[in-house]
Design a protein around this motif. Structure first.
Motif, PDB file in Angstrom:
ATOM      1  N   LEU A 155     -21.581  -4.380  54.348  1.00  0.00           N
ATOM      2  CA  LEU A 155     -22.577  -4.499  53.280  1.00  0.00           C
ATOM      3  C   LEU A 155     -23.964  -4.916  53.780  1.00  0.00           C
ATOM      4  CD1 LEU A 155     -20.412  -5.888  50.332  1.00  0.00           C
ATOM      5  CD2 LEU A 155     -21.616  -3.701  50.418  1.00  0.00           C
TER       6      LEU A 155
ATOM      7  N   LEU B  31     -25.540  -1.947  55.590  1.00  0.00           N
ATOM      8  CA  LEU B  31     -25.978  -0.891  54.672  1.00  0.00           C
ATOM      9  C   LEU B  31     -27.264  -1.316  53.954  1.00  0.00           C
ATOM     10  CD1 LEU B  31     -22.515   0.132  53.194  1.00  0.00           C
ATOM     11  CD2 LEU B  31     -23.906   1.436  54.808  1.00  0.00           C
TER      12      LEU B  31
ATOM     13  N   HIS C 129     -30.311   1.120  54.450  1.00  0.00           N
ATOM     14  CA  HIS C 129     -30.646   1.948  53.287  1.00  0.00           C
ATOM     15  C   HIS C 129     -31.385   1.188  52.191  1.00  0.00           C
ATOM     16  CE1 HIS C 129     -28.111   5.174  54.817  1.00  0.00           C
ATOM     17  NE2 HIS C 129     -27.147   4.304  55.014  1.00  0.00           N
TER      18      HIS C 129
ATOM     19  N   ASP D 298     -29.928  -0.494  50.060  1.00  0.00           N
ATOM     20  CA  ASP D 298     -29.072  -0.382  48.885  1.00  0.00           C
ATOM     21  C   ASP D 298     -27.613  -0.346  49.334  1.00  0.00           C
ATOM     22  OD1 ASP D 298     -28.104   0.168  46.256  1.00  0.00           O
ATOM     23  OD2 ASP D 298     -29.936   1.293  45.843  1.00  0.00           O
ATOM     24  N   THR D 299     -26.693  -0.631  48.417  1.00  0.00           N
ATOM     25  CA  THR D 299     -25.270  -0.582  48.797  1.00  0.00           C
ATOM     26  C   THR D 299     -24.448   0.197  47.788  1.00  0.00           C
ATOM     27  OG1 THR D 299     -24.854  -2.656  47.638  1.00  0.00           O
ATOM     28  CG2 THR D 299     -25.338  -2.814  49.991  1.00  0.00           C
ATOM     29  N   LYS D 300     -25.138   0.931  46.902  1.00  0.00           N
ATOM     30  CA  LYS D 300     -24.389   1.659  45.877  1.00  0.00           C
ATOM     31  C   LYS D 300     -24.865   3.096  45.817  1.00  0.00           C
ATOM     32  CE  LYS D 300     -22.030   1.987  41.841  1.00  0.00           C
ATOM     33  NZ  LYS D 300     -21.569   3.327  42.224  1.00  0.00           N
ATOM     34  N   HIS D 301     -23.904   4.012  45.949  1.00  0.00           N
ATOM     35  CA  HIS D 301     -24.245   5.438  45.926  1.00  0.00           C
ATOM     36  C   HIS D 301     -24.711   5.888  44.549  1.00  0.00           C
ATOM     37  CE1 HIS D 301     -24.002   9.728  46.499  1.00  0.00           C
ATOM     38  NE2 HIS D 301     -23.022   9.860  45.632  1.00  0.00           N
ATOM     39  N   THR D 302     -25.801   6.665  44.544  1.00  0.00           N
ATOM     40  CA  THR D 302     -26.167   7.395  43.323  1.00  0.00           C
ATOM     41  C   THR D 302     -26.369   8.825  43.770  1.00  0.00           C
ATOM     42  OG1 THR D 302     -28.211   6.171  43.720  1.00  0.00           O
ATOM     43  CG2 THR D 302     -27.339   6.111  41.496  1.00  0.00           C
ATOM     44  N   GLY D 303     -25.944   9.748  42.956  1.00  0.00           N
ATOM     45  CA  GLY D 303     -26.110  11.142  43.337  1.00  0.00           C
ATOM     46  C   GLY D 303     -24.821  11.902  43.117  1.00  0.00           C
ATOM     47  N   LYS D 304     -24.737  13.014  43.805  1.00  0.00           N
ATOM     48  CA  LYS D 304     -23.607  13.913  43.615  1.00  0.00           C
ATOM     49  C   LYS D 304     -22.266  13.228  43.866  1.00  0.00           C
ATOM     50  CE  LYS D 304     -21.930  18.451  44.917  1.00  0.00           C
ATOM     51  NZ  LYS D 304     -22.102  19.693  45.679  1.00  0.00           N
ATOM     52  N   SER D 305     -21.267  13.635  43.113  1.00  0.00           N
ATOM     53  CA  SER D 305     -19.903  13.229  43.447  1.00  0.00           C
ATOM     54  C   SER D 305     -18.991  14.450  43.323  1.00  0.00           C
ATOM     55  CB  SER D 305     -19.438  12.104  42.544  1.00  0.00           C
ATOM     56  OG  SER D 305     -19.546  12.504  41.200  1.00  0.00           O
ATOM     57  N   PRO D 306     -17.866  14.438  44.030  1.00  0.00           N
ATOM     58  CA  PRO D 306     -17.010  15.631  44.015  1.00  0.00           C
ATOM     59  C   PRO D 306     -16.548  15.972  42.601  1.00  0.00           C
ATOM     60  CG  PRO D 306     -16.289  14.087  45.700  1.00  0.00           C
ATOM     61  CD  PRO D 306     -17.316  13.382  44.883  1.00  0.00           C
TER      62      PRO D 306
END
Lengths: 356, 175
Positions: free
Chosen positions: B112, B115, B119, B121-129
């Motif tokens: 953590l 990251l 970045h 940040d530690t939380k993904h935003t954006g595309k997901s499968p």
């Protein structure tokens, strides 16, 4: 796929067209993806890598896309063919020469899409477009990604997104980059200023062949560093905004060159063509530097009898592997310098005779 | 722990000289010394190689930096191991590459801060499968089953362990 059939083509990224192509050579987006339930490539056994490659190959050749992907096994290619693919920006130097074990690449016929298998990540998807074309490149790669994901389960984490071997890629797994030709900023010594500004906003600057490579021929790649916490469209927008500024600076610098020292620039371009057309030994670096001057000369309208696509053709054909394929024999460094000069002489003479 | 990026091309300006020799720095190393403390090092390829093979010195530096810290377990974090792929945290620290997707959970607390520093940040935003729900359920179950399996093996409950192993295999095959 017979790789030699690609030789006469320029490939998507050197087509020399597309938006802002006076400055932006090409746009590239890559996505890093890994399969669930396997270790990352660096920790996978030979057997596991073979399994990953097998699954990936099947998904790639059956992918529901409007074009066909051909899968090439890298270990089945000669070192020359591998280098050829590196020069065409279709595979990385690592996949070509550093990594071992089962690995491959899938390509479309236009050389716009390539998917590396068992590189640092199990899958490295890439889309190349000529000129400044982030939206189209994103649409293309998004579709390839969906088509593959329909046939394979990716390692995806609720919090961290797409999981990658290196935490610097985790999240979107996306690296978007634009290759820029910035000779005027170089000539007017403003380039460092631009790059310092870029690094402050977390965009990376690299040379032609990506990580760790030198910036030959005033070609630079600008790409995002952050992959976690920002959505793909947001990252693309940030690049787009910065690019507008760089475009403006480069064009201003070009305009100033024409205004303040047109004669000197004309002379520099003429000498570059002169050297390219008469040298008997020439290195790849010198060729790139001279071609950079010629390319600038074309966009400044200082010369009118050479199309920009010809510069691109000379640029790609004078690189080591291409040259050896054109000459039909392996050549060492010295021999390559002689062969390169010979190729350039005959090409420029050919062009000259067409024009007159 | 170190996170390594290659950075600049040669044209990228004079501010990136190697800190140990006159060459151009091509690697940018972020050392995580402890909770929220980082050190940034710029080195050329050769110096970076040497630098990365200096575990004692690095541990010592980390320790001296942590001198007000928690006593004499300098490398407890480094010895942490992922139960799925067997990689130790120290191996990641030395090579900058993780061993398997499960490492993100196994080393979560230690990743953590890294990251966050890379970045912001530690939380993904954006595309997901698209197929996420099903796949995610299976992944979670797999991770739980693997832990269960290990537990059963240490308790020498081999029959139960075999059952779990078969379930894992089924799940993996259907994935």
């Amino acid at each position: 796929m017979n790789l030699d059939s690609l030789l006469p083509n320029l490939g998507e990224w050197l087509r020399g067209t597309g938006p802002e192509s006076d400055v932006v050579v090409s746009t590239r987006i890559r996505l890093a993806r890994n399969l669930v339930n396997y270790p990352f490539t660096n920790r996978a056994t030979h057997h596991q890598k073979a399994e990953i490659a097998g699954r990936a190959k099947e998904a790639l050749v059956k992918a529901d896309l409007p074009y066909k992907l051909d899968y090439l096994d890298i270990s089945g290619l000669s070192p020359l063919d591998r280098q050829f693919l590196v020069e065409r920006q279709l595979i990385s130097r690592e996949l070509a020469a550093v990594l071992d074990g089962p690995r491959g690449v899938a390509l479309d016929g236009k050389e716009s899409v390539s998917v590396m298998v068992n590189e640092e990540d199990h899958l490295r998807l890439q889309v190349l477009r000529s000129g400044f074309s982030l939206d189209e490149a994103w649409q293309d790669i998004d579709r390839v990604d969906d088509a593959l994901e329909a046939r394979m389960t990716y390692a995806f984490h609720q919090q961290f997104g797409y999981l990658t071997a290196c935490p610097t890629n985790v999240g979107t797994g996306m690296r978007a980059s634009v290759m820029l030709h910035l000779p005027a900023l170089g000539l007017t010594k403003q380039i460092d200023k631009v790059f310092r500004a870029l690094q402050k906003i977390n965009l990376a600057v690299r040379g032609l062949h990506g990580e760790g490579s030198r910036a030959f021929g005033d070609l630079y790649q600008i790409s995002n560093q952050v992959t976690l916490g920002k959505s793909e469209p947001k990252i693309l927008n940030e690049i787009r905004e910065v690019l507008q500024t760089i475009l403006q600076y480069e064009r201003q610098a070009r305009a100033a060159l024409v205004k303040e020292r047109k004669q000197a620039e004309q002379d520099r371009v003429a000498r570059a063509i002169g050297t390219l057309g008469s040298a008997t030994m020439i290195t790849s670096e010198e060729t790139m530097e001279l071609l950079s001057a010629v390319r600038l000369g074309i966009h400044l309208n200082l010369i009118d009898d050479l199309p920009a696509t010809t510069v691109n053709q000379l640029f790609i054909h004078t690189q080591a592997a291409h040259l050896q394929k054109l000459m039909g024999q392996p050549l060492d460094g010295e021999e390559r310098n002689a062969a390169r000069a010979k190729y350039l002489r005959s090409k420029l003479r050919e062009l000259g005779s067409h024009q007159r | 722990m170190a996170c390594i990026h290659r950075i600049t091309a040669e044209g990228a300006g004079p501010m990136n000289k190697c800190q140990r020799c006159p060459k151009q720095a091509t690697l940018h190393i972020t050392e995580v010394l402890g909770e929220d403390r980082f050190e940034e090092v710029h080195l050329c390829e050769d110096c970076a190689k040497k630098y990365l093979y200096e575990p004692q010195k690095k541990a010592a530096a980390a320790k001296s930096a942590e001198v007000l810290g928690e006593g004499d377990e300098p490398d407890a974090v480094g010895e942490k191991q992922c139960e799925a792929c067997g990689i130790k945290f120290v191996e990641f620290r030395n090579h900058g590459r993780l061993g398997c997707p499960h490492d993100y959970d196994a080393f979560k607390d230690d990743l953590l801060p890294l990251l966050e520093s890379v970045h912001g940040d530690t939380k993904h935003t954006g595309k997901s499968p698209r197929r996420l729900p099903r796949a995610k359920g299976a992944q979670l179950e797999l991770a739980q089953l693997r832990r269960q399996l290990q537990q059963l093996v240490t308790e020498e409950k081999y029959e139960d362990a075999a059952r779990i192993r078969d379930r894992i295999k089924d799940l993996e095959d259907s994935a």
